[in-house]
Design an enzyme around this catalytic site. Structure first.
Site, mmCIF file in Angstrom:
data_model
loop_
_atom_site.group_PDB
_atom_site.id
_atom_site.type_symbol
_atom_site.label_atom_id
_atom_site.label_comp_id
_atom_site.label_asym_id
_atom_site.label_seq_id
_atom_site.Cartn_x
_atom_site.Cartn_y
_atom_site.Cartn_z
ATOM 1 N N LEU A 109 0.866 -1.177 0.000
ATOM 2 C CA LEU A 109 0.000 0.000 0.000
ATOM 3 C C LEU A 109 0.902 1.226 0.000
ATOM 4 O O LEU A 109 1.973 1.216 0.615
ATOM 5 C CB LEU A 109 -0.892 0.030 1.245
ATOM 6 C CG LEU A 109 -1.966 -1.052 1.400
ATOM 7 C CD1 LEU A 109 -2.719 -0.843 2.721
ATOM 8 C CD2 LEU A 109 -2.930 -1.060 0.228
ATOM 9 N N ASP A 110 0.473 2.287 -0.679
ATOM 10 C CA ASP A 110 1.222 3.539 -0.629
ATOM 11 C C ASP A 110 1.400 3.992 0.817
ATOM 12 O O ASP A 110 0.555 3.716 1.676
ATOM 13 C CB ASP A 110 0.479 4.641 -1.391
ATOM 14 C CG ASP A 110 0.386 4.370 -2.880
ATOM 15 O OD1 ASP A 110 1.130 3.514 -3.377
ATOM 16 O OD2 ASP A 110 -0.443 5.025 -3.539
ATOM 17 N N VAL A 111 2.462 4.726 1.069
ATOM 18 C CA VAL A 111 2.712 5.256 2.407
ATOM 19 C C VAL A 111 1.505 6.035 2.922
ATOM 20 O O VAL A 111 1.100 5.910 4.079
ATOM 21 C CB VAL A 111 3.971 6.149 2.409
ATOM 22 C CG1 VAL A 111 4.080 6.931 3.719
ATOM 23 C CG2 VAL A 111 5.227 5.311 2.202
#
Length: 304
Positions: free
Chosen positions: A135-137
């Site tokens: 998942l993106d930060v």
């Protein structure tokens, strides 16, 4: 020199992608090594688009290549949704990476699991062991990590064959027309900025399905189903239809609206995750409620 055997979970991957995942070295650096003859498969010099097979011997010259390391550290707000001998499902807060990488100095999921006493026993580079999705930060929500090699292989295959159900909720600016739709557009590196993605000719096939859950005064709450799983896919696709995610200035989000809602990151949450359990063969499904910052932004919009 690093000599590694390609696990079945990476069979069929491009050499540069497989080498990057197994060593922890950035894909761009691996590309440079391939160009200079520093990467071989079964003793043969390769090009970065060549594919690897299960059991291939991968040799990578890493004498001067720095690598990231897992640093055990408890992450505030990290939730453990499910844990058994083969998998652990986490509820990741925003501001946390999936795994350590060069240039990232913040917290990560693997560092939390290490500090909490979870044992990840899979192949691959130590700083990416067990990672089957990311998942993106700035994105919160559900993420599964493999703890055993059989689970790693099975889940990698499931994600590759698109049998995993990944449901996100996103707050998009304005009101998409139609209310229910599919975005089918190839995604690749932005030609002017390699740290962001864009819709480009020759990019990777990318498909996003969306459905309207709630139309608000200046934004729409969407349920998003990913058919593919490209980097920043939802963010890029929603920008492409001119309805960027609220709180996402990198991809066209209005900073004024974000400030009014108290958002400091994109309104994007991985709310549901379902897949066939790699050990039992049974379908399992997990859900995550909205974190406080996203719920607050939604409440403010609903009150208008």
């Amino acid at each position: 020199m690093s000599v590694l055997l390609v696990p079945s979970g990476l069979a069929g991957e491009r050499v540069d992608a497989a080498a990057s995942r197994m060593t922890g070295v950035s894909r761009s650096r691996i590309g440079e090594l391939i160009a200079s003859g520093g990467v071989r498969v079964n003793g043969r010099v390769v090009s970065k688009s060549d594919r690897v097979a299960d059991g291939d011997m991968l040799e990578v010259e890493l004498s001067d290549a720095p690598v990231a390391e897992v640093v055990p550290s408890i992450v505030a707000g990290m939730g453990i949704v499910h844990d058994d001998a083969d998998i652990v499902v986490v509820d990741k807060p925003a501001g946390v990476a999936a795994h350590p990488s060069l240039g990232w100095e913040g917290p990560d999921v693997l560092g939390h699991l290490a500090a909490a006493g979870f044992r990840i026993s899979t192949s691959g580079a130590s700083e990416r062991r067990g990672i089957v999705q990311r998942l993106d930060v700035g994105t919160s929500g559900l993420m599964v990590v493999a703890k055993s090699e059989p689970a790693y292989t099975a889940l990698k295959r499931a994600f590759r064959e698109r049998t995993v159900e990944k449901i996100y909720h996103a707050l998009a600016q304005g009101h998409p027309d139609p209310f229910v739709g599919t975005i089918d557009a190839p995604i690749g590196r932005h030609p002017g900025a390699d740290w962001k993605m864009a819709i480009v000719d020759g990019g990777r096939h990318s498909v996003t399905h969306y459905d309207t859950l709630e139309a608000l005064r200046s934004a729409t709450l969407l349920e998003v189903h990913l058919e593919t799983g490209r980097t920043h896919q939802i963010r890029v696709h929603l920008q492409a239809i001119r309805h960027p995610i609220v709180g996402d200035p990198l991809y066209g989000g209005d900073p004024v609206l974000a400030a009014e809602l108290g958002l400091v990151r994109q309104w994007l949450h991985a709310t549901r995750l379902g897949f066939v359990h790699p050990a039992t063969g049974e379908w399992v499904e997990f859900e995550s409620p909205y974190p406080d910052d996203l719920q607050h932004a939604l409440d403010v919009l609903r009150a208008r």
